[in-house]
Design an enzyme around this catalytic site. Sequence first.
Site, PDB file in Angstrom:
ATOM      1  CD  GLN A 106      -2.496  -1.175   2.721  1.00 24.77           C
ATOM      2  OE1 GLN A 106      -3.651  -0.715   2.853  1.00 24.77           O
ATOM      3  NE2 GLN A 106      -1.825  -1.676   3.748  1.00 24.77           N
ATOM      4  CG  HIS A 126      -2.951   2.713  -1.756  1.00 27.20           C
ATOM      5  ND1 HIS A 126      -2.893   2.441  -0.414  1.00 27.20           N
ATOM      6  CD2 HIS A 126      -4.120   2.168  -2.187  1.00 27.20           C
ATOM      7  CE1 HIS A 126      -3.990   1.798  -0.038  1.00 27.20           C
ATOM      8  NE2 HIS A 126      -4.744   1.606  -1.104  1.00 27.20           N
ATOM      9  CB  CYS A 162      -2.426  17.398 -23.005  1.00 26.92           C
ATOM     10  SG  CYS A 162      -3.007  16.751 -21.408  1.00 26.92           S
TER      11      CYS A 162
HETATM   12  N1  APR Z   1       6.628  -2.033  13.955  1.00 29.19           N
HETATM   13  C1  APR Z   1       5.389  -2.598  13.984  1.00 29.19           C
HETATM   14  N2  APR Z   1       4.267  -1.919  13.636  1.00 29.19           N
HETATM   15  C2  APR Z   1       4.412  -0.619  13.280  1.00 29.19           C
HETATM   16  C3  APR Z   1       5.669   0.035  13.255  1.00 29.19           C
HETATM   17  C4  APR Z   1       6.808  -0.745  13.604  1.00 29.19           C
HETATM   18  N3  APR Z   1       8.036  -0.221  13.606  1.00 29.19           N
HETATM   19  N4  APR Z   1       5.453   1.331  12.866  1.00 29.19           N
HETATM   20  C5  APR Z   1       4.128   1.472  12.672  1.00 29.19           C
HETATM   21  N5  APR Z   1       3.501   0.307  12.917  1.00 29.19           N
HETATM   22  C6  APR Z   1       2.069   0.003  12.751  1.00 29.19           C
HETATM   23  C7  APR Z   1       1.149   0.999  13.413  1.00 29.19           C
HETATM   24  O1  APR Z   1       0.848   0.582  14.722  1.00 29.19           O
HETATM   25  C8  APR Z   1      -0.091   0.939  12.501  1.00 29.19           C
HETATM   26  O2  APR Z   1      -1.060   0.028  13.001  1.00 29.19           O
HETATM   27  O3  APR Z   1       1.808   0.114  11.370  1.00 29.19           O
HETATM   28  C9  APR Z   1       0.427   0.427  11.168  1.00 29.19           C
HETATM   29  C10 APR Z   1       0.319   1.455  10.053  1.00 29.19           C
HETATM   30  O4  APR Z   1      -1.063   1.672   9.837  1.00 29.19           O
HETATM   31  P1  APR Z   1      -1.532   2.961   9.028  1.00 29.19           P
HETATM   32  O5  APR Z   1      -0.828   4.171   9.564  1.00 29.19           O
HETATM   33  O6  APR Z   1      -3.023   2.934   9.011  1.00 29.19           O
HETATM   34  O7  APR Z   1      -0.958   2.735   7.562  1.00 29.19           O
HETATM   35  P2  APR Z   1      -1.532   1.756   6.443  1.00 29.19           P
HETATM   36  O8  APR Z   1      -2.231   0.589   7.049  1.00 29.19           O
HETATM   37  O9  APR Z   1      -0.413   1.501   5.515  1.00 29.19           O
HETATM   38  O10 APR Z   1      -2.617   2.687   5.714  1.00 29.19           O
HETATM   39  C11 APR Z   1      -3.242   2.137   4.586  1.00 29.19           C
HETATM   40  O11 APR Z   1      -4.338   4.252   4.212  1.00 29.19           O
HETATM   41  O12 APR Z   1      -4.465   6.505   3.994  1.00 29.19           O
HETATM   42  C12 APR Z   1      -4.266   5.342   3.321  1.00 29.19           C
HETATM   43  O13 APR Z   1      -3.119   5.349   1.312  1.00 29.19           O
HETATM   44  C13 APR Z   1      -2.907   5.315   2.686  1.00 29.19           C
HETATM   45  O14 APR Z   1      -1.732   3.310   2.024  1.00 29.19           O
HETATM   46  C14 APR Z   1      -2.323   3.979   3.124  1.00 29.19           C
HETATM   47  C15 APR Z   1      -3.548   3.233   3.617  1.00 29.19           C
HETATM   48 ZN    ZN Z   2      -1.345  15.575 -20.478  1.00 30.87          ZN
END
Ligand code: APR
Ligand code: ZN
Length: 253
Positions: A106, A126, A162
């Site tokens: 993602q 994404h 464009c």
């Molecule tokens: N070790 C373990 N877990 C971790 C660490 C780490 N070092 N750092 C962060 N996390 C966990 C957090 O606790 C959280 O639950 O990673 C998770 C990240 O979750 P989000 O911030 O929600 O990110 P993500 O799941 O990738 O979001 C999905 O949402 O807004 C959209 O496009 C955006 O691709 C993204 C999508």
């Molecule tokens: Zn264009």
Amino acid sequence: MIAPDLDCGIAALRNLIADARKVVPFTGAGISTECGIPDFRSPGGLWTRNRPIPFDEFLARQEMRDESWRRRFAMEENFGGAKPGRGHTALASLYRAGKILALITQNIDNLHQASGIAAQHIIELHGNTTYAVCLDCRERYELPWVKEQFAASGGRAPDCRCGGYIKTATVSFGQAMPAEAMQRAEAAAKTCDLFLAVGSSLVVWPAAGFPLMAKQHGASLVIVNREPTGLDAYADMVLRHDIGDVLEPFIEA
Ligand code: APR
Ligand code: ZN
């Protein structure tokens, strides 16, 4: 089941990976936090500081396009030089060992490519923020050019030759998911025997549907995330630990 402690979890994961023919990692922003790139929903995460700009607002208002590029170049200062972390490096080791035929991410930070996994084996649900495209003719634009135009115009988002709007090659809320990436992710989820969700809160759909799809097609589902996720109840094993600590033992020199 939640792994009792880190060492037991790592040992169990090692056995699952050894027994698996085809591992599909599915990564979220949590795998890149140790590289200095904040995630979205942890305290201090990107969505706790800035409201996401929905796609319809990007299209409708020049100032939203200007704000979107202002944020993108501000990001550059903070983590333009980010390097792959222990999680990326461990997955690249498993890829070189032939365990991983496709990696679903993602993330938009290009760190899986930078870790040595070939771009054609990375499925970006994404998109990718390291380059830009015209929304009409799909012409590709490199960020230094966009930044030059943006600075020269006093902070105005440049348009394509464009006449189309230029946007980072990412998928915003309200924007259509990339059809080809979705198809490839579906094929990978349906044919793997171990699905490894790493660093995602698993709350954003349709991406969060792939771990479930893999499970429904017979794969074991392992979640590595320091906080509870939306899909822990469906996982065969949850390792609620730091990603770098869990995956570091899988880094091959
Ligand atoms: N070790 C373990 N877990 C971790 C660490 C780490 N070092 N750092 C962060 N996390 C966990 C957090 O606790 C959280 O639950 O990673 C998770 C990240 O979750 P989000 O911030 O929600 O990110 P993500 O799941 O990738 O979001 C999905 O949402 O807004 C959209 O496009 C955006 O691709 C993204 C999508
Ligand atoms: Zn264009």
